[in-house]
Design a protein around this motif. Structure first.
Motif, PDB file in Angstrom:
ATOM      1  N   LEU A 340       0.815  -1.222   0.000  1.00  0.00           N
ATOM      2  CA  LEU A 340       0.000   0.000   0.000  1.00  0.00           C
ATOM      3  C   LEU A 340       0.843   1.264   0.000  1.00  0.00           C
ATOM      4  O   LEU A 340       0.513   2.254  -0.656  1.00  0.00           O
ATOM      5  N   LYS A 341       1.903   1.265   0.809  1.00  0.00           N
ATOM      6  CA  LYS A 341       2.845   2.404   0.874  1.00  0.00           C
ATOM      7  C   LYS A 341       2.138   3.740   1.118  1.00  0.00           C
ATOM      8  O   LYS A 341       2.413   4.742   0.445  1.00  0.00           O
ATOM      9  N   LEU A 342       1.230   3.762   2.079  1.00  0.00           N
ATOM     10  CA  LEU A 342       0.517   5.004   2.419  1.00  0.00           C
ATOM     11  C   LEU A 342       1.329   5.760   3.474  1.00  0.00           C
ATOM     12  O   LEU A 342       0.915   5.911   4.627  1.00  0.00           O
ATOM     13  N   THR A 343       2.472   6.255   3.080  1.00  0.00           N
ATOM     14  CA  THR A 343       3.476   6.743   4.035  1.00  0.00           C
ATOM     15  C   THR A 343       3.157   8.091   4.673  1.00  0.00           C
ATOM     16  O   THR A 343       3.898   8.555   5.533  1.00  0.00           O
ATOM     17  N   THR A 344       2.081   8.726   4.246  1.00  0.00           N
ATOM     18  CA  THR A 344       1.680   9.987   4.895  1.00  0.00           C
ATOM     19  C   THR A 344       0.429   9.805   5.746  1.00  0.00           C
ATOM     20  O   THR A 344      -0.102  10.777   6.283  1.00  0.00           O
ATOM     21  N   ASN A 345      -0.026   8.574   5.871  1.00  0.00           N
ATOM     22  CA  ASN A 345      -1.270   8.263   6.579  1.00  0.00           C
ATOM     23  C   ASN A 345      -0.936   7.611   7.919  1.00  0.00           C
ATOM     24  O   ASN A 345      -0.365   6.513   7.950  1.00  0.00           O
TER      25      ASN A 345
END
Length: 391
Positions: A340-345
Motif C-alpha cells: 500500500l505504501k501510504l506513508t503519509t497516513n
C-alpha cells in the motif's frame, strides 16, 4: 423553521428566513428567562416565527418589489399568507431544501456547510471547528454558496424525475460526510460529535419517508448509520478518549438501533443495484456481533474486496488489510500492507504497528512512533501511545 419560511420567500432571500428564526430564538431566550419555559416550547417558537413572518411581509419593501412577483407565480392567491408549521410541511420543506443545497452548481465543500447551517442549525463556530478553519472562511464559503442559489435561480422544489437519481447520489453523499464527521471527528478536542451523527441520521430517515427518495441505496445508507450510531456511546470514555472496537463494552451498544438498521438493510436488498452503502452496511452489521470468529472476518473480507472494486480509497484498503489479518493471519496481511505504501497516513503505521506486535515488537514500536508523529490530533496521539504501551 428556516426551510419552511424560505419556501415562502424563495431561496434568493434565505437570509430573511434565517433572520426571522434568529430573532425568534433571541426573543425566546429573553422571554423564557423572565417568564420561564412555556409548557409547549415548540408551539411557542412556531407562533412567534409566524408572527414575525407576517410582520416581515407587511413592512419589507423587498416583498412588495421583488418577492411578491415570485410568490404570485407559485400561489393561486396571495390574499392570505399561510405559514404552515405542520409536521408534513416541515418535512416537505426540509426535503426540498436539501435537494436545493445539493445542486451541482454549488461547490461540494459548501454543500455540507449549508446543510449544517440551514438544515441542522449549527453555528458558524461549530462549522468552522468541524472543517478545522476559521469563521471568516466559513462565512465567505456560505456567502458564495448563497450567491449561487440566487444567480442560478435555484428553487425549493424536487428535481424532475429524470434528474432525481443523480441528485439523490449527491444528497446521500452529503449526509454520509456529515455522519462521518460526527463518527470520527476531525476537530482537535473531540472524539465523537454525536449531534452530527444524529442530524445525519434524521435526514436519512426523512429521505426514507418519501417514495421517490426511499430507494435501496437510501435504505442502505440509513442502515449503515444505524449500525455505527449504535456503538457511539461505547466508542469514547468520559475523558473523551477513543475506545477501540475490541475493547468496547457490548452492553453499551444500542440494540434498538441495531434492530432498526437490520430492517433498513433488508429493505435495501430490493432491486438490482449494489452501492458502496450496501457493502459498508453489511460490514457494519457484522461488526454488531462481538464474537470474533474466522467465518465472520472472512465475510467482512469478501465485502471489502467488493467495496474496493467499486469505491477504492486508502481507508477502505487499510480496513480490508485489517480484515485480511483477522481472517488469514499476520504474514499475509503484512505482505499486503507493504504494497500500500501510504506513508503519509498515520492509520497506515498504526496498522503496521498492530500487525508486527506479535512478530517483532521493536519494529512494531517504530511504526507506532511514526504514526504518532503523523497524527494530527491529541486524541489520536494518545490512543496510539496507549497501544504502544501494551507492547
Amino acid at each position: 423553521m428556516v426551510a419552511v419560511i424560505t419556501k415562502i420567500f424563495g431561496l434568493q432571500h434565505i437570509e430573511i428566513a434565517e433572520d426571522i428564526v434568529g430573532d425568534t430564538f433571541l426573543q425566546a431566550a429573553e422571554t423564557w428567562k423572565e417568564e420561564g419555559i412555556p409548557s409547549n416550547p415548540r408551539a411557542w417558537l412556531y407562533l412567534v416565527a409566524k408572527q414575525k413572518t407576517i410582520q416581515q411581509f407587511r413592512r419589507d419593501k423587498i416583498f412588495d418589489e421583488r418577492v411578491l412577483p415570485e410568490i404570485q407565480k407559485n400561489l393561486v392567491t396571495t390574499e392570505v399568507i399561510e405559514v404552515d408549521f405542520s409536521e408534513r410541511n416541515i418535512k416537505d420543506s426540509q426535503l426540498q431544501m436539501i435537494f436545493a443545497i445539493c445542486n451541482p452548481a454549488i461547490a461540494s465543500e459548501a454543500q455540507i456547510g449549508l446543510a449544517l447551517r440551514i438544515l441542522c442549525g449549527f453555528s458558524i463556530d461549530e462549522i468552522a471547528q468541524a472543517f478545522l478553519t476559521n469563521k471568516e472562511t466559513i462565512n465567505k464559503r456560505l456567502f458564495r454558496a448563497k450567491e449561487k442559489l440566487r444567480t442560478e435561480g435555484i428553487r425549493m422544489e424536487m428535481p424532475a424525475d429524470a434528474a432525481i437519481n443523480n441528485r439523490l447520489d449527491n444528497v446521500l453523499h452529503v449526509i454520509y460526510l456529515l455522519f462521518n464527521e460526527g463518527y470520527y471527528s476531525a476537530t482537535k478536542n473531540q472524539v465523537v460529535r454525536k449531534e452530527f451523527c444524529m442530524e445525519a441520521l434524521s435526514l436519512g430517515f426523512l429521505l426514507t419517508e418519501f417514495t421517490v427518495t426511499a430507494q435501496p441505496k437510501t435504505n442502505a445508507l440509513v442502515a449503515l448509520m444505524c449500525f455505527h450510531a449504535s456503538r457511539l456511546d461505547a466508542r469514547q470514555m468520559n475523558n473523551n478518549h477513543f475506545i477501540l472496537y475490541q475493547h468496547q463494552d457490548e452492553n453499551l451498544w444500542n440494540r434498538k438501533l441495531i434492530i432498526q438498521g437490520k430492517i433498513f438493510l433488508d429493505l435495501s436488498a430490493e432491486g438490482t443495484e449494489i452501492s458502496s452503502y450496501h457493502l459498508e452496511a453489511g460490514i457494519a452489521f457484522l461488526h454488531c456481533e462481538k464474537e470474533d470468529t474466522a467465518e465472520k472476518w472472512d465475510s467482512i473480507l469478501q465485502l471489502y474486496n467488493l467495496l474496493l472494486q467499486i469505491n477504492y480509497s486508502p481507508t477502505v484498503a487499510l480496513n480490508r488489510t485489517y480484515a485480511l489479518y483477522k481472517a488469514r493471519g499476520n504474514e499475509v496481511a503484512i505482505a499486503e500492507a507493504n504494497k500500500l505504501k501510504l506513508t503519509t497516513n498515520h492509520f497506515y503505521f498504526v496498522l503496521l504497528g498492530e500487525l508486527y506486535t506479535r512478530v517483532d515488537k521493536e519494529i512494531a514500536k517504530q511504526h507506532f512512533l511514526r504514526a504518532i508523529s503523523l497524527a494530527q490530533t491529541a486524541t489520536d496521539k494518545l490512543t496510539i501511545k496507549n497501544m504502544m504501551d501494551l507492547l
